[in-house]
Design a protein around this motif. Structure first.
Motif, PDB file in Angstrom:
ATOM      1  N   THR A  95       0.831  -1.216   0.000  1.00 11.79           N
ATOM      2  CA  THR A  95       0.000   0.000   0.000  1.00 11.79           C
ATOM      3  C   THR A  95       0.856   1.253   0.000  1.00 11.79           C
ATOM      4  O   THR A  95       0.562   2.220  -0.727  1.00 11.79           O
ATOM      5  CB  THR A  95      -0.931  -0.009   1.220  1.00 11.79           C
ATOM      6  N   ILE A  96       1.921   1.268   0.795  1.00 20.77           N
ATOM      7  CA  ILE A  96       2.788   2.451   0.861  1.00 20.77           C
ATOM      8  C   ILE A  96       3.451   2.718  -0.478  1.00 20.77           C
ATOM      9  O   ILE A  96       3.511   3.863  -0.944  1.00 20.77           O
ATOM     10  CB  ILE A  96       3.838   2.274   1.971  1.00 20.77           C
ATOM     11  N   LEU A  97       3.962   1.660  -1.136  1.00 15.62           N
ATOM     12  CA  LEU A  97       4.601   1.851  -2.443  1.00 15.62           C
ATOM     13  C   LEU A  97       3.607   2.390  -3.454  1.00 15.62           C
ATOM     14  O   LEU A  97       3.891   3.353  -4.175  1.00 15.62           O
ATOM     15  CB  LEU A  97       5.189   0.535  -2.946  1.00 15.62           C
ATOM     16  N   ALA A  98       2.425   1.770  -3.536  1.00 15.60           N
ATOM     17  CA  ALA A  98       1.428   2.206  -4.509  1.00 15.60           C
ATOM     18  C   ALA A  98       0.940   3.619  -4.206  1.00 15.60           C
ATOM     19  O   ALA A  98       0.715   4.416  -5.119  1.00 15.60           O
ATOM     20  CB  ALA A  98       0.252   1.227  -4.520  1.00 15.60           C
ATOM     21  N   MET A  99       0.789   3.950  -2.923  1.00 19.21           N
ATOM     22  CA  MET A  99       0.255   5.255  -2.544  1.00 19.21           C
ATOM     23  C   MET A  99       1.262   6.375  -2.831  1.00 19.21           C
ATOM     24  O   MET A  99       0.902   7.431  -3.335  1.00 19.21           O
ATOM     25  CB  MET A  99      -0.117   5.253  -1.062  1.00 19.21           C
ATOM     26  N   LEU A 100       2.533   6.134  -2.537  1.00 19.42           N
ATOM     27  CA  LEU A 100       3.537   7.178  -2.734  1.00 19.42           C
ATOM     28  C   LEU A 100       3.983   7.272  -4.196  1.00 19.42           C
ATOM     29  O   LEU A 100       4.019   8.356  -4.778  1.00 19.42           O
ATOM     30  CB  LEU A 100       4.758   6.903  -1.848  1.00 19.42           C
ATOM     31  N   GLY A 101       4.346   6.131  -4.773  1.00 24.63           N
ATOM     32  CA  GLY A 101       4.967   6.152  -6.095  1.00 24.63           C
ATOM     33  C   GLY A 101       4.016   6.187  -7.262  1.00 24.63           C
ATOM     34  O   GLY A 101       4.398   6.581  -8.366  1.00 24.63           O
ATOM     35  N   GLY A 102       2.752   5.796  -7.061  1.00 21.55           N
ATOM     36  CA  GLY A 102       1.813   5.749  -8.170  1.00 21.55           C
ATOM     37  C   GLY A 102       2.289   4.793  -9.242  1.00 21.55           C
ATOM     38  O   GLY A 102       3.066   3.861  -8.995  1.00 21.55           O
ATOM     39  N   GLY A 104      -7.625   0.308  -8.951  1.00 25.85           N
ATOM     40  CA  GLY A 104      -8.816   0.503  -8.144  1.00 25.85           C
ATOM     41  C   GLY A 104      -9.018   1.951  -7.758  1.00 25.85           C
ATOM     42  O   GLY A 104     -10.134   2.486  -7.825  1.00 25.85           O
ATOM     43  N   ALA A 105      -7.931   2.606  -7.339  1.00 29.05           N
ATOM     44  CA  ALA A 105      -8.026   4.025  -7.005  1.00 29.05           C
ATOM     45  C   ALA A 105      -8.401   4.846  -8.230  1.00 29.05           C
ATOM     46  O   ALA A 105      -9.185   5.807  -8.141  1.00 29.05           O
ATOM     47  CB  ALA A 105      -6.694   4.507  -6.427  1.00 29.05           C
ATOM     48  N   GLY A 106      -7.849   4.464  -9.385  1.00 34.21           N
ATOM     49  CA  GLY A 106      -8.198   5.172 -10.617  1.00 34.21           C
ATOM     50  C   GLY A 106      -9.667   5.023 -10.962  1.00 34.21           C
ATOM     51  O   GLY A 106     -10.311   5.984 -11.407  1.00 34.21           O
ATOM     52  N   ILE A 107     -10.196   3.826 -10.771  1.00 35.02           N
ATOM     53  CA  ILE A 107     -11.614   3.598 -11.036  1.00 35.02           C
ATOM     54  C   ILE A 107     -12.472   4.499 -10.159  1.00 35.02           C
ATOM     55  O   ILE A 107     -13.406   5.164 -10.627  1.00 35.02           O
ATOM     56  CB  ILE A 107     -11.971   2.119 -10.797  1.00 35.02           C
ATOM     57  N   PHE A 108     -12.148   4.544  -8.871  1.00 32.29           N
ATOM     58  CA  PHE A 108     -12.952   5.343  -7.941  1.00 32.29           C
ATOM     59  C   PHE A 108     -12.819   6.844  -8.224  1.00 32.29           C
ATOM     60  O   PHE A 108     -13.823   7.564  -8.314  1.00 32.29           O
ATOM     61  CB  PHE A 108     -12.518   5.045  -6.500  1.00 32.29           C
ATOM     62  N   VAL A 109     -11.590   7.316  -8.366  1.00 31.50           N
ATOM     63  CA  VAL A 109     -11.367   8.758  -8.481  1.00 31.50           C
ATOM     64  C   VAL A 109     -11.830   9.300  -9.830  1.00 31.50           C
ATOM     65  O   VAL A 109     -12.550  10.302  -9.895  1.00 31.50           O
ATOM     66  CB  VAL A 109      -9.871   9.075  -8.256  1.00 31.50           C
ATOM     67  N   THR A 125      -5.999   5.186  -2.572  1.00 30.33           N
ATOM     68  CA  THR A 125      -5.094   4.037  -2.621  1.00 30.33           C
ATOM     69  C   THR A 125      -4.854   3.470  -1.228  1.00 30.33           C
ATOM     70  O   THR A 125      -4.863   2.246  -1.021  1.00 30.33           O
ATOM     71  CB  THR A 125      -3.751   4.443  -3.251  1.00 30.33           C
ATOM     72  N   GLY A 126      -4.657   4.353  -0.244  1.00 26.54           N
ATOM     73  CA  GLY A 126      -4.454   3.903   1.127  1.00 26.54           C
ATOM     74  C   GLY A 126      -5.665   3.187   1.697  1.00 26.54           C
ATOM     75  O   GLY A 126      -5.543   2.133   2.335  1.00 26.54           O
ATOM     76  N   VAL A 127      -6.848   3.733   1.451  1.00 21.72           N
ATOM     77  CA  VAL A 127      -8.079   3.110   1.949  1.00 21.72           C
ATOM     78  C   VAL A 127      -8.292   1.747   1.308  1.00 21.72           C
ATOM     79  O   VAL A 127      -8.620   0.757   1.988  1.00 21.72           O
ATOM     80  CB  VAL A 127      -9.289   4.025   1.683  1.00 21.72           C
TER      81      VAL A 127
END
Length: 586
Positions: free
Chosen positions: A163-170, A344-349, A374-376
């Motif tokens: 989660t941290i990698l995906a949230m920070l680095g995109g 998933g974050a892209g779908i939501f946002v 992404t964190g959630v």
């Protein structure tokens, strides 16, 4: 099984991942950067990412368990993707890139309309999180048994790292880590296979084949040929729709041009041909050595055979290298998971928050919302992993296959056919999914092989593997048949007087006909900077691996570390030199 030297490798790996996330955190200036790396990635970066996303720890646990029991039988699952990849190469991948969207479900909006976009947003998002939880559970169970730790703790630590990698680095961090980790996975698993074959009691490939259990050579012990053939065809049909559907376009949206979108498939096609043959060796060696006692050795596992790969690795790898293997196995899982979180974050946002909740949201604020989402979603994925650990009663090989078919297939069919068939009703997409889910439910709970016992070759009694494969191929054939017929039948309601729908279709299919060329100017400069940074990451990790020669080992063991590290150093040097020299020449 694991010692303090292995813990050093694992600790460095975690620090390295955090460093990658921090390094690329500043590169995302917009949601286009965050979700699709700005659409400027060269083919060798996206190709590595596509291949790494195509498998996970399941390849070393669930699939290894199946290989331990049945030998090359499970390789059919990997090879079932080859024909779908050829179709993706010939007809689909460049269409994905030409859609010119930030997330795949924005293309769904163009093709089918906002209502279908909302439907797929809330249908696909839970599937991504559930499947991510299943894969996280797979690697956590595996690593907990090896480390002698509690599975819930391992789930929490690994889930937080991803989660941290995906949230920070995109997406920049995702593809960069994928490229480095690909060479970690490849070099270490090749070493495991080579060292396993070189054991005196194995005697190379020929000795392994001669000593393999009878079930490895005679698949008739667990299934009839017609069941195996139908199962393989069903897997191939499933992969055809899944790999060519719009929602699998995320990696190709990162490619810098049509040409790079096509070349992206070079790495996964070669990888999917060669890698399963390598992955087959350690479980087969384990079956030769521990066919009757693996349950006592891997007693911490609910399904002991899923530890076959790591058992062989622990017996043949030099001191300190098992930790690298565990990092590589986690890397395989992390690739699919962090890509899933990013998608998933892209779908939501981009497909709910922006069009529904805040249509005029500034780009900077939208980027913050993307990271929070992404964190959630990472927390939800970890929760799903805990749930699977308490619920699952079947082996991972069969579990993942059934989940993918029951939930994923109905959603993939309209998103593939919609790329080629224009004359359908606006509601063709979501209604096809509903038809497929209903059919999947009926087949799963009402259809049995005994109903077809009157057919030649279908006489009972049925072996357990035949019952499992029947559920799979019957679901695939019935769901695919009904969904395809329904999708095309909606063409009867195709209405050219619906101006808004016609305008969207013209836009969508117009984009599919417009080639995308390589970036120039600032885009080219950014691509070079990112490519050089990826080369440096390879150098850093390779130098660390090579430095482990100080660990007390025989000369052969020390050479193993030099070989693994040397490959990564060489790749990193080639990437850095190539892009720097190209910059000077221009």
């Amino acid at each position: 099984m694991i010692d303090r030297y292995d813990l050093i490798s694992i600790a460095f790996y975690v620090i390295f991942l955090l460093g990658v996330g921090i390094t690329y955190a500043r590169r995302s200036k917009s949601t286009s950067d965050y979700f699709r790396a700005g659409g400027i990635m060269p083919w060798w970066v996206t190709g590595a990412s596509v291949w790494m996303a195509g498998f996970s720890a399941w390849s070393f646990t669930g699939a290894a368990g199946k290989m331990f029991q049945t030998g090359a039988y499970s390789i059919l699952l990997f090879y079932s993707i080859l024909v779908p990849l050829l179709i993706l190469l010939a007809f689909t991948c460049y269409r994905f890139r030409r859609m010119q969207v930030i997330t795949p479900f924005e293309a769904v909006r163009l093709r089918f309309g906002p209502g279908t976009q909302v439907f797929f947003t809330w249908a696909r998002l839970p599937f991504i999180l559930i499947f991510g939880g299943v894969t996280l559970n797979a690697v956590a169970v595996f690593m907990a048994a090896v480390l002698g730790a509690e599975t819930p703790i391992v789930i929490l630590v690994l889930g937080a790292s991803v989660t941290i990698l995906a949230m920070l680095g995109g997406s920049f961090g995702v593809v960069a880590s994928d490229f480095v980790q690909m060479f970690l996975v490849v070099t270490v698993t090749v070493l495991v296979a080579v060292l396993a074959l070189n054991q005196a009691d194995i005697g190379g490939i020929r000795g392994m084949l001669e000593q393999a259990p009878s079930a490895h050579r005679d698949w008739g012990e667990f299934s009839r040929p017609q069941f195996i053939a139908l199962w393989f065809v069903a897997l191939m049909v499933t992969k055809l729709f899944e790999e060519n559907s719009i929602d699998k376009s995320a990696k190709f949206l990162m490619a810098r041009s049509d040409r790079d979108a096509r070349l992206t498939l070079l790495i996964p096609m070669i990888g999917m041909i060669v890698a399963p043959l390598i992955w087959l060796i350690p479980p087969t060696v384990a079956a030769i050595r521990h066919d009757g006692d693996i349950g006592g050795i891997m007693e911490n596992l609910k399904f002991p055979e899923e530890g076959a790969f790591v058992l062989t690795a622990s017996e043949v790898l030099p001191t300190g290298m098992l930790g690298l293997l565990l990092c590589g196995i986690f890397a395989a899982t992390m690739t699919s998971m962090d890509a899933g979180l990013n998608q998933g974050a892209g779908i939501f946002v981009r497909n709910f928050f922006l069009p529904v909740m805040h249509p005029n949201c500034p780009e900077r604020q939208l980027l913050v919302v993307s990271k929070l989402a992404t964190g959630v979603f990472g927390a939800i994925m970890v929760s799903c992993a805990f749930l699977w650990e308490t619920m699952r009663e079947m082996a991972l090989f069969d579990l993942l296959t059934q989940v993918a078919i029951s939930l994923g297939l109905p959603m993939s069919i309209p998103l593939f056919l919609g790329l080629f068939r224009r004359k359908t009703a606006p509601w063709a997409g979501w209604s096809t999914v509903v038809v497929g889910l209903c059919a999947s439910y009926v087949v799963r709970f009402w259809l049995t092989p005994e109903m077809f016992a009157f057919l030649p070759g279908m006489e009972g009694p049925f072996l357990p593997e035949e019952v499992t494969t029947f559920r799979i191929f019957s679901s695939v054939f019935i769901v695919c048949g009904l969904c395809t017929m329904w999708f095309f039948a909606t063409g009867w309601f195709y209405d050219e007087k619906d101006e808004s729908y016609m305008k969207r279709l013209d836009d969508f299919f117009g984009r599919l006909k417009t080639p995308v060329v390589s970036p120039s100017g600032s885009g080219l400069k950014e691509e070079r900077a990112i490519s050089v940074s990826i080369g440096r990451l390879c150098l850093i990790y390779g130098l660390f691996v090579a430095s482990l020669v100080w660990i007390p080992n025989p000369m052969t063991g020390r050479l193993c570390f030099l070989a693994c590290g040397g490959v990564m150093i060489l790749v990193g040097a080639i990437v850095c030199f190539s892009y720097r020299s190209r910059h000077r020449s221009e």
